[in-house]
Design a protein around this motif. Structure first.
Motif, short mmCIF file in Angstrom:
data_model
loop_
_atom_site.label_atom_id
_atom_site.label_comp_id
_atom_site.label_asym_id
_atom_site.label_seq_id
_atom_site.Cartn_x
_atom_site.Cartn_y
_atom_site.Cartn_z
N ASP A 90 -17.15 57.71 34.60
CA ASP A 90 -18.02 57.46 34.65
C ASP A 90 -18.53 57.41 33.43
OD1 ASP A 90 -18.39 59.08 36.82
OD2 ASP A 90 -17.48 60.51 35.87
N LEU A 91 -17.78 56.79 31.86
CA LEU A 91 -17.97 56.42 31.10
C LEU A 91 -16.57 56.12 30.16
CD1 LEU A 91 -19.73 56.37 28.03
CD2 LEU A 91 -18.76 58.71 27.51
N LEU A 92 -17.07 54.77 29.49
CA LEU A 92 -15.20 54.43 28.31
C LEU A 92 -16.06 54.58 27.07
CD1 LEU A 92 -13.05 52.32 27.82
CD2 LEU A 92 -15.11 50.92 28.20
N ILE A 93 -15.29 54.78 26.41
CA ILE A 93 -15.50 55.00 24.36
C ILE A 93 -14.14 54.18 24.22
CG2 ILE A 93 -15.64 56.42 23.53
CD1 ILE A 93 -15.85 58.80 25.29
N THR A 94 -14.70 53.15 23.04
CA THR A 94 -14.00 52.26 22.91
C THR A 94 -14.33 52.23 21.72
OG1 THR A 94 -12.82 50.41 23.31
CG2 THR A 94 -15.19 49.80 23.57
N ASP A 95 -13.08 51.85 20.98
CA ASP A 95 -13.14 51.22 19.34
C ASP A 95 -13.17 49.66 19.44
OD1 ASP A 95 -13.04 50.77 16.77
OD2 ASP A 95 -10.61 51.09 16.49
N PHE A 117 -22.13 49.80 34.41
CA PHE A 117 -21.50 51.12 33.71
C PHE A 117 -21.93 51.69 32.30
CE2 PHE A 117 -16.73 52.35 34.36
CZ PHE A 117 -16.53 52.27 32.74
N PRO A 118 -21.36 52.77 31.89
CA PRO A 118 -22.01 52.98 30.47
C PRO A 118 -20.42 52.72 29.55
CG PRO A 118 -21.21 54.86 32.36
CD PRO A 118 -21.34 53.64 32.36
N ILE A 119 -20.49 52.73 28.23
CA ILE A 119 -20.08 52.36 27.29
C ILE A 119 -20.61 52.88 26.00
CG2 ILE A 119 -19.09 50.79 26.24
CD1 ILE A 119 -19.12 49.08 28.45
N ARG A 141 -25.04 50.16 30.19
CA ARG A 141 -25.31 50.29 29.13
C ARG A 141 -24.60 50.70 28.32
NH1 ARG A 141 -26.40 54.53 33.84
NH2 ARG A 141 -24.61 56.16 32.14
N ILE A 142 -24.87 50.29 27.45
CA ILE A 142 -24.14 50.05 26.17
C ILE A 142 -24.58 51.21 24.98
CG2 ILE A 142 -23.25 49.17 24.19
CD1 ILE A 142 -22.73 46.74 26.29
N SER A 143 -23.96 52.15 24.10
CA SER A 143 -24.80 53.07 22.89
C SER A 143 -23.58 52.51 21.93
CB SER A 143 -24.57 54.44 23.43
OG SER A 143 -23.67 55.48 23.77
N HIS A 144 -23.92 52.61 20.90
CA HIS A 144 -22.84 52.10 19.86
C HIS A 144 -23.21 53.31 18.48
CE1 HIS A 144 -22.46 50.56 15.58
NE2 HIS A 144 -20.99 49.82 16.01
N SER A 160 -26.53 60.87 27.04
CA SER A 160 -27.27 60.72 26.94
C SER A 160 -26.92 59.39 28.58
CB SER A 160 -27.90 58.88 26.15
OG SER A 160 -26.52 59.10 25.84
N HIS A 161 -25.50 59.62 28.40
CA HIS A 161 -24.63 58.47 29.52
C HIS A 161 -24.32 59.60 30.72
CE1 HIS A 161 -24.31 55.28 27.43
NE2 HIS A 161 -23.59 55.32 26.31
#
Length: 166
Positions: A90-95, A117-119, A141-144, A160-161
């Motif tokens: 459902d979500l990718l969290i990446t460096d 795809f939310p990231i 959908r990218i957030s930083h 939010s994601h």
């Protein structure tokens, strides 16, 4: 609703307010929406970071805040890229910057395969402008978030994601 013409007396005003109050149906506040995830369908997150301390920290935070969580963590983006092909998170969290294959490369691969795809991208530098420039045309959908980050900011972006947290 009743309207009064000026000038009016206090008695006229009180009569109108009482009449209007009688016509109002009092309803309780709606219940908050239930979390979208359950034991049968947990929230699926893939996290990629080459810093073990951040992997462990975010694992503790998310396990504390999300009741139904399936969290896959990878210390490098090569194995994470293979998991993304098989696992539907459902979500990718990446460096953003890692050895061999960086977060930028994973996002570019996802942009080719997924429509929305939310990231969440975690960076030690403020690279927002570069991300906006490079991925402005894609549907991801990218957030930083810049590290070190505030816990409340991280949780707000997470919600939010994926929707309300437990």
């Amino acid at each position: 609703m009743t309207y009064l013409a000026k000038p009016f007396t206090l008695k006229e005003l009180l009569d109108v307010v009482q009449q209007d109050l009688r016509s109002v149906i009092v309803q309780p506040f709606p219940a908050p929406p239930p979390p979208a995830y359950s034991a049968a369908r947990p929230l699926r997150i893939i996290q990629v970071d080459d810093e073990p301390a951040l992997l462990q920290t975010l694992q503790v935070i998310m396990r504390h805040r999300v009741k139904y969580l399936e969290l896959l963590q990878f210390p490098n983006s090569v194995t994470a890229a293979h998991a993304l092909a098989r696992f539907d998170p459902d979500l990718l969290i990446t460096d953003d910057i890692m050895p061999k294959l960086g977060g930028w490369d994973i996002v570019a691969q996802l942009a080719e395969r997924h429509a929305a795809f939310p990231i969440m991208v975690i960076s030690h530098w403020d690279t927002t402008e570069a991300w906006v420039r490079d991925f402005a045309g894609c549907a991801l959908r990218i957030s930083h978030i810049t590290a070190p980050f505030n816990l409340a900011d991280f949780l707000a972006q997470l919600a939010s994601h994926v929707g309300p947290l437990d």
